[in-house]
Design a protein around this motif. Structure first.
Motif, PDB file in Angstrom:
ATOM      1  N   THR A   1       0.855  -1.191   0.000  1.00  0.00           N
ATOM      2  CA  THR A   1       0.000   0.000   0.000  1.00  0.00           C
ATOM      3  C   THR A   1       0.888   1.237   0.000  1.00  0.00           C
ATOM      4  O   THR A   1       1.788   1.363   0.826  1.00  0.00           O
TER       5      THR A   1
ATOM      6  N   ASP B   1      -8.293  -2.387  -3.938  1.00  0.00           N
ATOM      7  CA  ASP B   1      -8.143  -3.050  -2.640  1.00  0.00           C
ATOM      8  C   ASP B   1      -8.937  -4.365  -2.538  1.00  0.00           C
ATOM      9  O   ASP B   1     -10.171  -4.351  -2.420  1.00  0.00           O
TER      10      ASP B   1
ATOM     11  N   LYS C   1      -5.281   2.952   3.670  1.00  0.00           N
ATOM     12  CA  LYS C   1      -6.088   1.762   3.963  1.00  0.00           C
ATOM     13  C   LYS C   1      -7.360   2.164   4.709  1.00  0.00           C
ATOM     14  O   LYS C   1      -8.443   1.652   4.436  1.00  0.00           O
TER      15      LYS C   1
END
Ligand SMILES: NC(=O)c1ccc[n+]([C@@H]2O[C@H](COP(=O)([O-])OP(=O)(O)OC[C@H]3O[C@@H](n4cnc5c(N)ncnc54)[C@H](O)[C@@H]3O)[C@@H](O)[C@H]2O)c1
Length: 440
Positions: free
Chosen positions: A168, A241, A290
């Motif tokens: 990420t 994601d 995230k």
């Protein structure tokens, strides 16, 4: 009417930026399935069925027998990483799969050696690898394009797809250089640091007409410039994601609560994990990417704006903590404060001892196979029907994402039916089974 879909002839190269836990679990899994020593559980393309026609027809084939997907035996893997470990070594270090299984496919895994990464440490400060390309953004893009074309030739592939399984990246928002393809290309030439490494791979793939899907929460293809490029080169894109673990549970449970018009006052979610993903997420800038990806889910499903009595006060909190002893075996806890008839309070507790990469690998496989199918079917731009697999689905500008997993599944299945010229299923049924009811 059936769509004209090119046959899945020849080999499909799946190229992966980021050969870490998810990617190595995917590659090892496919190699193990090819050898007949394991089953592709969790993969809708390999294990799932799809109902066709009326219920009275009893047609329920496997998805892979219904749509023309690449066969697992025709897949060749490759990729890039900032660490030079081959896939066998990386999988051993990731400790997701047991050594016994990895040793049974050691030769196949050792053959996948990462190409040098297009990397910028500012985007993932906790990584210290040295398998890195030198050059400006523009040079890196050309180098990645060369990697792709030479991989394709060397491995005799007829088609390639890319899927980002890299770490990420730190949180960033789209800026003016991401607004149009022209500005983006100028920014590449200017070596503008606002172009993230994942965008370099995405640009290279899309420029070559190669599908790109994004398993991480960073924007990557979710910017106007790359959406424009995808349309220009008739290429499918999807992000963002992988929907695994806690968010998977959320998008299963929240639609059920909303369906029963039960209120939700609070949803506290906490996780501990100890893999490299967890290490990267330990940096607050990476965690923010995230967090934003995970936070949107509940609001989109529960719609506090449309339902203030039930969801107007919803307090949603998410925590992720790096805890090395757990490795890839993430543990999550959810405390959900709900209320029912006359406002009476209740609680739900979930303690999910999941295995992150075990849940993510089949998603990565399906996204790779479906994005290849989409390309052969002439579909381009954002593939919203793949939202089923994603935590923060990319949608056409101005549209709310659909996060309810059951609606996402219906959309995916109806897309497949549509492609194959089958009737879409509305679940109404009255048009054909009323006569059966009347007979009774
Ligand atoms: N495991 C899951 O369930 C899950 C779920 C949703 C999303 N994801 C996302 O998928 C991604 C991969 O997860 P993971 O558990 O495999 O992480 P990981 O840390 O094990 O692997 C990521 C790999 O990417 C490499 N990398 C970073 N930047 C790169 C670059 N610019 N070019 C090439 N390689 C690069 C790292 O060196 C690392 O080996 C992460 O972004 C993660 O957030 C994972």
């Amino acid at each position: 009417m059936k769509t004209n879909i090119e046959a899945a002839e020849g080999k499909l190269g799946i190229l992966i930026p980021g050969l870490g836990a998810v990617a190595t679990t995917l590659i090892a899994g496919v190699e193990a399935v090819k050898k007949g020593i394991a089953q592709p559980i969790g993969s809708l393309t390999q294990m799932g069925n799809i109902r066709l026609g009326k219920r009275t027809e009893n047609r329920f084939p496997k998805v892979k027998d219904f749509v023309p997907l690449a066969a697992l035996n025709d897949i060749v893997f490759g990729g890039w990483d900032v660490y030079s470990d081959n896939v066998y070594e990386a999988a051993m270090k990731a400790k997701v799969l047991e050594a016994g299984l990895l040793n049974a496919i050691k030769a196949e895994l050792e053959a996948v050696v990462p190409m040098k990464a297009a990397f910028d440490k500012n985007y993932a400060k906790n990584l210290v690898g040295t398998n890195i390309k030198a050059g400006t953004r523009y040079e890196l893009t050309n180098a990645v394009m060369n990697d792709i074309t030479s991989f394709k030739e060397k491995n005799n592939c007829s088609r390639i797809v890319l899927i980002w399984c890299g770490s990420t990246e730190i949180y960033y928002e789209a800026s003016e250089i991401h607004e149009s393809l022209e500005k983006f290309e100028q920014a590449l030439i200017n070596d503008d640091k606002r172009i993230s490494p994942s965008m370099i791979y995405a640009y290279a793939a899309l420029k070559l007409g190669i599908p790109f899907t994004n398993g991480a929460p960073n924007l990557t293809v979710d910017i106007p410039a790359l959406i424009e490029l995808a349309k220009e080169t008739n290429t499918p894109i999807a992000g963002k994601d992988f929907k695994t673990g806690q968010t998977l549970m959320k998008t299963i449970l929240a639609p059920g609560l909303a369906a029963r018009s039960l209120g939700v006052k609070g949803w506290f979610s906490t996780n501990i994990l100890g893999n490299r993903d967890g290490l990267v997420l330990d940096d607050p800038d990476n965690f923010k990417t995230k967090e934003i990806s995970k936070l949107g889910v509940l609001e989109d499903i529960l719609r506090p704006d449309a339902n203030p009595e039930l969801y107007g006060d919803l307090y949603h909190k998410i925590r992720i903590d790096y805890y090395p002893p757990h490795g890839d075996n993430k543990e999550s806890w959810d405390n959900i404060d709900i209320f029912g008839w006359l406002g009476y309070k209740m609680q739900i507790k979930i303690n999910f001892l999941c295995r992150d990469s075990i849940l993510a690998a089949p998603i990565a496989l399906d996204l790779a196979l479906f994005s290849d199918l989409a390309k052969r079917a002439g579909m381009s731009g954002i593939q919203e029907w793949l939202s089923f697999y994603l935590k923060s689905p990319q949608t056409a500008p101005g549209l709310r994402p659909e996060n309810d997993i059951f609606k996402q599944l219906i959309k995916l299945q109806n897309t497949l039916r549509h492609l194959m010229g089958e009737d879409l299923i509305t679940h109404l049924g009255l048009d054909y089974y009323q006569e059966l009811v009347d007979v009774l």
